[in-house]
Scaffold this motif. Sequence first.
Motif, PDB file in Angstrom:
ATOM      1  N   HIS A 123       0.888  -1.243   0.045  1.00  0.00           N
ATOM      2  CA  HIS A 123      -0.019  -0.019   0.063  1.00  0.00           C
ATOM      3  C   HIS A 123       0.989   1.050  -0.047  1.00  0.00           C
ATOM      4  O   HIS A 123       1.799   1.404   0.958  1.00  0.00           O
ATOM      5  N   VAL A 124       0.740   2.001  -0.769  1.00  0.00           N
ATOM      6  CA  VAL A 124       1.391   3.229  -1.179  1.00  0.00           C
ATOM      7  C   VAL A 124       0.895   4.232  -0.107  1.00  0.00           C
ATOM      8  O   VAL A 124      -0.361   4.316   0.643  1.00  0.00           O
ATOM      9  N   ALA A 125       1.800   5.372   0.209  1.00  0.00           N
ATOM     10  CA  ALA A 125       1.512   6.588   1.307  1.00  0.00           C
ATOM     11  C   ALA A 125       1.899   7.612   0.711  1.00  0.00           C
ATOM     12  O   ALA A 125       3.151   7.937   0.226  1.00  0.00           O
ATOM     13  N   SER A 126       1.020   8.807   0.559  1.00  0.00           N
ATOM     14  CA  SER A 126       1.397   9.942   0.138  1.00  0.00           C
ATOM     15  C   SER A 126       2.248  10.941   1.064  1.00  0.00           C
ATOM     16  O   SER A 126       2.666  11.893   0.676  1.00  0.00           O
ATOM     17  N   SER A 127       2.420  10.328   2.482  1.00  0.00           N
ATOM     18  CA  SER A 127       2.890  11.137   3.401  1.00  0.00           C
ATOM     19  C   SER A 127       3.808  10.123   4.307  1.00  0.00           C
ATOM     20  O   SER A 127       3.612   8.886   4.141  1.00  0.00           O
ATOM     21  N   GLU A 128       4.351  10.737   5.459  1.00  0.00           N
ATOM     22  CA  GLU A 128       5.002   9.729   6.529  1.00  0.00           C
ATOM     23  C   GLU A 128       6.327   8.963   5.941  1.00  0.00           C
ATOM     24  O   GLU A 128       7.086   8.922   6.739  1.00  0.00           O
ATOM     25  N   LEU A 129       6.292   8.343   4.840  1.00  0.00           N
ATOM     26  CA  LEU A 129       7.417   7.736   4.413  1.00  0.00           C
ATOM     27  C   LEU A 129       7.947   8.409   2.902  1.00  0.00           C
ATOM     28  O   LEU A 129       7.061   8.862   2.230  1.00  0.00           O
ATOM     29  N   PRO A 130       9.146   8.618   3.072  1.00  0.00           N
ATOM     30  CA  PRO A 130      10.040   9.151   1.767  1.00  0.00           C
ATOM     31  C   PRO A 130       9.499   8.332   0.661  1.00  0.00           C
ATOM     32  O   PRO A 130       9.488   6.583   1.099  1.00  0.00           O
ATOM     33  N   ALA A 131       9.600   8.841  -0.386  1.00  0.00           N
ATOM     34  CA  ALA A 131       9.300   7.786  -1.847  1.00  0.00           C
ATOM     35  C   ALA A 131      10.261   6.708  -1.888  1.00  0.00           C
ATOM     36  O   ALA A 131      11.466   6.935  -1.630  1.00  0.00           O
ATOM     37  N   GLY A 132       9.883   5.493  -1.998  1.00  0.00           N
ATOM     38  CA  GLY A 132      10.430   4.260  -2.089  1.00  0.00           C
ATOM     39  C   GLY A 132      11.120   3.703  -0.879  1.00  0.00           C
ATOM     40  O   GLY A 132      11.802   2.809  -1.081  1.00  0.00           O
ATOM     41  N   VAL A 133      10.700   3.981   0.416  1.00  0.00           N
ATOM     42  CA  VAL A 133      10.840   3.453   1.417  1.00  0.00           C
ATOM     43  C   VAL A 133       9.736   2.848   1.967  1.00  0.00           C
ATOM     44  O   VAL A 133       8.488   3.061   1.884  1.00  0.00           O
ATOM     45  N   CYS A 134       9.795   1.610   2.344  1.00  0.00           N
ATOM     46  CA  CYS A 134       8.887   0.679   2.802  1.00  0.00           C
ATOM     47  C   CYS A 134       8.971   0.218   4.404  1.00  0.00           C
ATOM     48  O   CYS A 134      10.025   0.388   4.966  1.00  0.00           O
ATOM     49  N   SER A 135       7.702   0.038   4.804  1.00  0.00           N
ATOM     50  CA  SER A 135       7.787  -0.276   6.283  1.00  0.00           C
ATOM     51  C   SER A 135       6.577  -1.047   6.528  1.00  0.00           C
ATOM     52  O   SER A 135       5.632  -1.414   6.017  1.00  0.00           O
ATOM     53  N   THR A 136       7.039  -2.165   7.553  1.00  0.00           N
ATOM     54  CA  THR A 136       6.225  -3.213   8.035  1.00  0.00           C
ATOM     55  C   THR A 136       6.162  -3.748   9.302  1.00  0.00           C
ATOM     56  O   THR A 136       7.555  -3.283   9.911  1.00  0.00           O
ATOM     57  N   ARG A 137       5.441  -4.619   9.912  1.00  0.00           N
ATOM     58  CA  ARG A 137       5.693  -5.003  11.524  1.00  0.00           C
ATOM     59  C   ARG A 137       4.978  -6.379  11.137  1.00  0.00           C
ATOM     60  O   ARG A 137       3.966  -6.475  10.774  1.00  0.00           O
ATOM     61  N   PRO A 138       5.606  -7.285  12.325  1.00  0.00           N
ATOM     62  CA  PRO A 138       4.889  -8.498  12.359  1.00  0.00           C
ATOM     63  C   PRO A 138       3.735  -8.128  13.285  1.00  0.00           C
ATOM     64  O   PRO A 138       3.827  -7.383  14.123  1.00  0.00           O
ATOM     65  N   GLY A 139       2.650  -8.926  13.263  1.00  0.00           N
ATOM     66  CA  GLY A 139       1.574  -9.021  14.272  1.00  0.00           C
ATOM     67  C   GLY A 139       0.590  -8.091  13.569  1.00  0.00           C
ATOM     68  O   GLY A 139       0.391  -7.616  12.553  1.00  0.00           O
ATOM     69  N   PRO A 140      -0.176  -7.298  14.477  1.00  0.00           N
ATOM     70  CA  PRO A 140      -1.152  -6.289  14.061  1.00  0.00           C
ATOM     71  C   PRO A 140      -0.416  -5.209  13.127  1.00  0.00           C
ATOM     72  O   PRO A 140       0.347  -4.494  13.794  1.00  0.00           O
ATOM     73  N   GLN A 149       8.071  -0.848  11.001  1.00  0.00           N
ATOM     74  CA  GLN A 149       7.149   0.110  11.695  1.00  0.00           C
ATOM     75  C   GLN A 149       6.636  -0.130  13.019  1.00  0.00           C
ATOM     76  O   GLN A 149       6.462  -1.091  13.834  1.00  0.00           O
ATOM     77  N   PRO A 150       6.844   0.917  13.951  1.00  0.00           N
ATOM     78  CA  PRO A 150       6.823   0.802  15.320  1.00  0.00           C
ATOM     79  C   PRO A 150       5.520   0.322  15.894  1.00  0.00           C
ATOM     80  O   PRO A 150       5.287  -0.588  16.839  1.00  0.00           O
ATOM     81  N   ASN A 151       4.575   1.088  15.197  1.00  0.00           N
ATOM     82  CA  ASN A 151       2.991   0.748  15.731  1.00  0.00           C
ATOM     83  C   ASN A 151       2.080   0.300  14.668  1.00  0.00           C
ATOM     84  O   ASN A 151       2.239   0.864  13.467  1.00  0.00           O
ATOM     85  N   PRO A 152       1.013  -0.285  14.944  1.00  0.00           N
ATOM     86  CA  PRO A 152       0.133  -0.641  13.796  1.00  0.00           C
ATOM     87  C   PRO A 152      -0.624   0.948  13.386  1.00  0.00           C
ATOM     88  O   PRO A 152      -0.453   1.682  14.184  1.00  0.00           O
ATOM     89  N   LEU A 153      -1.071   0.902  12.449  1.00  0.00           N
ATOM     90  CA  LEU A 153      -1.864   1.847  11.852  1.00  0.00           C
ATOM     91  C   LEU A 153      -3.425   1.685  12.410  1.00  0.00           C
ATOM     92  O   LEU A 153      -3.633   0.720  12.292  1.00  0.00           O
ATOM     93  N   THR A 154      -3.858   3.121  12.474  1.00  0.00           N
ATOM     94  CA  THR A 154      -5.199   3.142  12.831  1.00  0.00           C
ATOM     95  C   THR A 154      -6.252   3.082  11.602  1.00  0.00           C
ATOM     96  O   THR A 154      -7.584   2.821  12.042  1.00  0.00           O
ATOM     97  N   GLY A 155      -5.783   2.952  10.376  1.00  0.00           N
ATOM     98  CA  GLY A 155      -6.667   2.731   9.476  1.00  0.00           C
ATOM     99  C   GLY A 155      -6.934   1.286   9.221  1.00  0.00           C
ATOM    100  O   GLY A 155      -6.383   0.218  10.176  1.00  0.00           O
ATOM    101  N   ALA A 156      -7.962   0.724   8.544  1.00  0.00           N
ATOM    102  CA  ALA A 156      -8.247  -0.604   8.301  1.00  0.00           C
ATOM    103  C   ALA A 156      -8.075  -1.104   6.930  1.00  0.00           C
ATOM    104  O   ALA A 156      -8.265  -0.157   6.006  1.00  0.00           O
ATOM    105  N   GLU A 157      -8.176  -2.427   6.541  1.00  0.00           N
ATOM    106  CA  GLU A 157      -7.880  -2.818   5.472  1.00  0.00           C
ATOM    107  C   GLU A 157      -8.612  -4.281   5.170  1.00  0.00           C
ATOM    108  O   GLU A 157      -8.858  -5.154   6.388  1.00  0.00           O
TER     109      GLU A 157
END
Length: 418
Positions: free
Chosen positions: A182-199, A345-353
Amino acid sequence: MGVRDDAEAIAPELVRLRRDIHREPEIGLHLPGTQSKVLAALEGLPLEISVGTALSSVTAVLRGGGAGGAGAGGGPAGDGPADGGPVVLLRGDMDALPVAERTGLDYASQTEGVMHACGHDLHVAMLAGAARLLAARQRDLPGTVVFMFQPGEEGHAGARHMIAEGVLDAAGQRPVAAYALHVASSELPAGVCSTRPGPMLAAAEILEVTVHGHGGHGSQPHLAADPIPVACEMVTALQTLVTRKFDVFDPVVITVGTFHAGTTDNVIPDEASFLATVRSFSPAARERVHESALALVGGIASAHGVAVSAAFRDGYPVTVNDAAETRFAAGVAAEVLGEERCLPQPNPLTGAEDFSFVLEQVPGAYLMLGACPPGADPATAPNNHAADAVFDDSVLAAGAALYTELALQRMAAAPAAP
Ligand SMILES: [Zn+2]
Ligand SMILES: [Zn+2]
């Protein structure tokens, strides 16, 4: 040439496809224009393609040369494992939002009040790109790839519909892993990816409450049963519930977004109603917020001698990343994007999917990919869903390469994520 180079070579086509989709955004489960653009982009590739019935989805299956499936058209379910190799599912969502675009881009939406404000147009282009790149390697593929082009992510549970129509069995056997970007228009610079295990993302549901009182003259409230103060009490008590009944380290968010009652100052209405969005990050908290919120509004209503109808409307469950798959996917991302461009990614996002429905049945991972335009500060750039959110095209090749490598390396590593 490597996957990344091949992806760069088709980048102009991916940009064209993405902008075509951006210009003509569609909302919900029925996206006929977007669907035909996807089908056109896949034309000529050695794919088994099927389209949805309840929604305008596209499911494409690519069977590797090593899979012995050429020309077979897919055997009956359960027929494939021995010679079919492992199946990996890649998902891209396709729908836009009811937002009036204010980006001023030359490829801005031409449809009044509708905009690809969540970047799903990029997902479609990246996934179509991955289909191209993987199809070019078909002979050497040690398994099968399912491409899940999904409408209706924004509140329409398109993934659940596609599961009901068999996307998880499209290859004749269950995928060993499923991935979504999923792309993000903010928070992460272009081409930088983030994820986390669990929620990774919250569960989101709508709590619908209607207090049934008994209307009357505003000057004689004792002869009526006024639903308004009762509903107001519920709204504030729900906030107390959040802070008193839930662990701060397994949080819950309740926001009342609408509140409706009455017609004028001196008439007590029969009813008052409100809607709240309810977010939680674990199945246990989700279950408990259901029970406790319903008990709370029921208790307040009965304390005041009025009736209430309250229910949770079908939402999305918590998006839970499988620990092993996330470790694996983050490793692949570090390889494709560069070690320093893959962040935990330190915390889960409050969005949903609604990819959460897929991850309930198939282990996998959901990764965010920065698409903040060059020159903009990710900390202050307009975020996803904003009318002025801009997603940068330059990430399309990286995204297509990442999808491709995830499938390639996961098929090679099967059965278990290394
Ligand atoms: Zn969105
Ligand atoms: Zn989205």
